[in-house]
Design a protein around this motif. Structure first.
Motif, mmCIF file in Angstrom:
data_model
loop_
_atom_site.group_PDB
_atom_site.id
_atom_site.type_symbol
_atom_site.label_atom_id
_atom_site.label_comp_id
_atom_site.label_asym_id
_atom_site.label_seq_id
_atom_site.Cartn_x
_atom_site.Cartn_y
_atom_site.Cartn_z
ATOM 1 N N ALA A 57 0.842 -1.205 0.000
ATOM 2 C CA ALA A 57 0.000 0.000 0.000
ATOM 3 C C ALA A 57 0.876 1.254 0.000
ATOM 4 O O ALA A 57 0.606 2.218 -0.726
ATOM 5 C CB ALA A 57 -0.939 -0.021 1.207
ATOM 6 N N ALA A 58 1.937 1.237 0.808
ATOM 7 C CA ALA A 58 2.813 2.415 0.890
ATOM 8 C C ALA A 58 3.507 2.669 -0.443
ATOM 9 O O ALA A 58 3.568 3.817 -0.910
ATOM 10 C CB ALA A 58 3.841 2.215 1.997
ATOM 11 N N ASN A 59 4.006 1.615 -1.069
ATOM 12 C CA ASN A 59 4.671 1.783 -2.371
ATOM 13 C C ASN A 59 3.713 2.338 -3.408
ATOM 14 O O ASN A 59 4.074 3.178 -4.232
ATOM 15 C CB ASN A 59 5.227 0.439 -2.870
ATOM 16 C CG ASN A 59 6.459 0.012 -2.094
ATOM 17 O OD1 ASN A 59 7.011 0.791 -1.314
ATOM 18 N ND2 ASN A 59 6.875 -1.221 -2.289
ATOM 19 N N MET A 60 2.485 1.845 -3.350
ATOM 20 C CA MET A 60 1.483 2.292 -4.320
ATOM 21 C C MET A 60 1.154 3.780 -4.090
ATOM 22 O O MET A 60 0.957 4.540 -5.034
ATOM 23 C CB MET A 60 0.230 1.409 -4.170
ATOM 24 C CG MET A 60 -0.897 1.767 -5.073
ATOM 25 S SD MET A 60 -1.933 2.982 -4.233
ATOM 26 C CE MET A 60 -3.352 2.948 -5.258
ATOM 27 N N PHE A 65 -0.106 10.821 -3.010
ATOM 28 C CA PHE A 65 -0.984 11.340 -1.956
ATOM 29 C C PHE A 65 -1.690 12.608 -2.418
ATOM 30 O O PHE A 65 -1.075 13.472 -3.033
ATOM 31 C CB PHE A 65 -0.180 11.623 -0.676
ATOM 32 C CG PHE A 65 -0.547 10.680 0.428
ATOM 33 C CD1 PHE A 65 -1.567 11.009 1.309
ATOM 34 C CD2 PHE A 65 0.092 9.448 0.554
ATOM 35 C CE1 PHE A 65 -1.934 10.124 2.305
ATOM 36 C CE2 PHE A 65 -0.275 8.563 1.545
ATOM 37 C CZ PHE A 65 -1.291 8.900 2.431
ATOM 38 N N GLY A 66 -2.993 12.681 -2.134
ATOM 39 C CA GLY A 66 -3.762 13.865 -2.510
ATOM 40 C C GLY A 66 -4.308 13.801 -3.929
ATOM 41 O O GLY A 66 -5.123 14.616 -4.328
ATOM 42 N N ARG A 67 -3.855 12.781 -4.689
ATOM 43 C CA ARG A 67 -4.376 12.664 -6.051
ATOM 44 C C ARG A 67 -5.710 11.943 -6.063
ATOM 45 O O ARG A 67 -6.010 11.164 -5.166
ATOM 46 C CB ARG A 67 -3.379 11.877 -6.912
ATOM 47 C CG ARG A 67 -2.484 12.809 -7.708
ATOM 48 C CD ARG A 67 -1.491 12.078 -8.551
ATOM 49 N NE ARG A 67 -2.050 11.034 -9.405
ATOM 50 C CZ ARG A 67 -1.297 10.226 -10.143
ATOM 51 N NH1 ARG A 67 0.021 10.340 -10.091
ATOM 52 N NH2 ARG A 67 -1.837 9.309 -10.905
ATOM 53 N N ARG A 68 -6.525 12.197 -7.069
ATOM 54 C CA ARG A 68 -7.803 11.506 -7.207
ATOM 55 C C ARG A 68 -7.575 10.283 -8.088
ATOM 56 O O ARG A 68 -6.974 10.369 -9.146
ATOM 57 C CB ARG A 68 -8.853 12.430 -7.836
ATOM 58 C CG ARG A 68 -9.116 13.684 -7.030
ATOM 59 C CD ARG A 68 -10.225 14.524 -7.656
ATOM 60 N NE ARG A 68 -11.524 13.891 -7.511
ATOM 61 C CZ ARG A 68 -12.261 13.953 -6.391
ATOM 62 N NH1 ARG A 68 -11.815 14.603 -5.345
ATOM 63 N NH2 ARG A 68 -13.419 13.345 -6.322
ATOM 64 N N LEU A 69 -8.060 9.147 -7.575
ATOM 65 C CA LEU A 69 -7.851 7.897 -8.316
ATOM 66 C C LEU A 69 -9.173 7.149 -8.484
ATOM 67 O O LEU A 69 -9.994 7.138 -7.571
ATOM 68 C CB LEU A 69 -6.870 6.989 -7.559
ATOM 69 C CG LEU A 69 -5.445 7.506 -7.331
ATOM 70 C CD1 LEU A 69 -4.693 6.568 -6.396
ATOM 71 C CD2 LEU A 69 -4.715 7.656 -8.651
ATOM 72 N N GLY A 70 -9.345 6.546 -9.634
ATOM 73 C CA GLY A 70 -10.508 5.702 -9.864
ATOM 74 C C GLY A 70 -10.181 4.255 -9.522
ATOM 75 O O GLY A 70 -9.005 3.887 -9.406
ATOM 76 N N GLU A 73 -7.749 2.375 -11.795
ATOM 77 C CA GLU A 73 -6.354 2.770 -11.654
ATOM 78 C C GLU A 73 -5.767 2.217 -10.354
ATOM 79 O O GLU A 73 -4.626 1.748 -10.334
ATOM 80 C CB GLU A 73 -6.236 4.295 -11.701
ATOM 81 C CG GLU A 73 -4.782 4.720 -11.833
ATOM 82 C CD GLU A 73 -4.602 6.227 -11.978
ATOM 83 O OE1 GLU A 73 -5.600 6.970 -11.886
ATOM 84 O OE2 GLU A 73 -3.438 6.645 -12.166
ATOM 85 N N ILE A 74 -6.553 2.259 -9.295
ATOM 86 C CA ILE A 74 -6.062 1.733 -8.012
ATOM 87 C C ILE A 74 -5.723 0.250 -8.155
ATOM 88 O O ILE A 74 -4.671 -0.207 -7.724
ATOM 89 C CB ILE A 74 -7.129 1.918 -6.890
ATOM 90 C CG1 ILE A 74 -7.383 3.400 -6.649
ATOM 91 C CG2 ILE A 74 -6.669 1.242 -5.610
ATOM 92 C CD1 ILE A 74 -8.566 3.668 -5.732
ATOM 93 N N ALA A 79 -1.886 -3.970 -8.380
ATOM 94 C CA ALA A 79 -1.460 -5.199 -9.070
ATOM 95 C C ALA A 79 -0.011 -5.058 -9.533
ATOM 96 O O ALA A 79 0.768 -6.006 -9.441
ATOM 97 C CB ALA A 79 -2.379 -5.490 -10.255
ATOM 98 N N ASP A 80 0.363 -3.853 -9.975
ATOM 99 C CA ASP A 80 1.752 -3.637 -10.406
ATOM 100 C C ASP A 80 2.716 -3.826 -9.233
ATOM 101 O O ASP A 80 3.784 -4.419 -9.376
ATOM 102 C CB ASP A 80 1.931 -2.225 -10.981
ATOM 103 C CG ASP A 80 1.316 -2.101 -12.365
ATOM 104 O OD1 ASP A 80 0.922 -3.138 -12.935
ATOM 105 O OD2 ASP A 80 1.236 -0.961 -12.878
#
Ligand code: GDP
Length: 301
Positions: A57-60, A65-70, A73-74, A79-80
């Motif tokens: 989670a931290a790497n992702m 931080f603060g960006r909007r994600l769908g 994309e999450i 998965a990456d």
């Protein structure tokens, strides 16, 4: 598999489906502490273990931080990160030219050793290799019978010894036979009684010692078979078996069931042992190469 005629089945609700809901309009959420925490919890609930879940989670989240994600994309980002941990360990079992290659198969009873040996034997046969199997769990008559059934299915001879006899001497005889026959591979089943770790250790050590009298490099592979449904317990099994045997690779079975198998990510992260194959059913063809990208996508699905 051929695509069925008709409408595509609805995608299975996966990890992120539960977090973000179905996303026809792809609602976006700000990546903040609360969201990071939910992601961590979801990864933990997928059996990835606390340490690895926090790391993924931290790497992702790093730099986002603060960006909007769908949701899509999450999923892709997670998965990456997961695939990045799995990629270095996804490796087929190495086979060297020297014959016979000796494969010692260890794991707790019920993990799927016998079944995996049968499936592997069948794959090797299909690849034109000759195989001998040794039924080294001489304490369980049922285990020997099962192995004989698998041997017949895979068209591979199974060497057995009387109940209660010394597995090491069976292993020695089996290696002598495999050598005499010019077999490509010898696969040796072993007992997986964890109740008495000292016995287990001595038994496996003796098998290895005796094999090395004939071939100083044997066993060339020591496979630890793990049952995905045991979840985090698999970590403990790896720890124990690495104490008693020189484990060179893992096979995880029963990934066709409800187990999400996230523990494989924790295993890869913690031990870095090669993951050679995964078991996805009880039939002879239900052993697949381990594909990190596919696995990570299914896990975050
Ligand atoms: P062993 O005691 O370690 O030799 O375990 P077995 O090979 O006898 O397997 C124990 C049980 O797990 C058997 O009922 C197998 O059919 C089942 N099994 C093994 N591998 C798989 C798998 O990949 N998927 C499923 N669903 N069942 C499996």
């Amino acid at each position: 598999a051929a695509a069925p005629v008709g409408p595509a089945p609805a995608p299975r609700a996966g990890l992120l489906g539960r977090l973000t809901g179905r996303a026809p309009a792809e609602p976006q959420r700000v990546l903040d502490d609360a969201m990071l925490e939910s992601l961590e919890e979801l990864l933990i609930s997928a059996d990835m273990g606390v340490e690895t879940s926090l790391k993924v989670a931290a790497n992702m989240a790093e730099g986002r931080f603060g960006r909007r994600l769908g949701a899509t994309e999450i999923k892709r980002l997670l998965a990456d990160e997961i695939a990045a941990i799995l990629d270095p360990v996804a490796r087929p079992m190495p086979l060297f030219p020297k014959k016979p290659q000796v494969v010692l198969v260890v794991g707790v009873n019920g993990s799927g050793k016998t079944t995996t040996i049968g499936k592997l034997a069948s794959q090797f046969r299909a690849a034109g290799k000759s195989v001998v199997i040794a039924a080294g769990d001489t304490f369980r008559a049922a285990a020997v019978e099962q192995l004989q059934i698998w041997g017949a299915r895979a068209d591979v001879p199974v060497m057995t010894a009387p109940e209660g006899s010394d597995p090491a001497s069976l292993a020695f005889d089996a290696l002598a036979r495999a050598e005499a026959e010019g077999a490509d591979l010898l696969m040796i089943d072993t007992a997986g009684r964890l109740q008495n770790r000292k016995d287990l250790m001595e038994e496996l050590a003796k098998i290895v010692r005796v094999l090395r009298k004939r071939d100083p490099e044997a066993p060339h592979n020591t496979l630890l078979v793990l049952d995905a449904t045991t979840g985090q317990n698999a970590l403990e099994q790896v720890r124990i078996f690495r104490e008693v045997a020189d484990v060179t690779g893992l096979v995880m079975t029963k990934l066709d069931g409800t187990a999400k198998g996230g523990v494989l990510v924790a295993l890869a992260d913690r031990f870095g042992l090669p993951i050679h194959a995964i078991g996805v059913g009880e039939q002879i063809d239900d052993l697949q190469p381990f594909d990190p990208a596919e696995f990570a996508a299914a896990l975050t699905g």
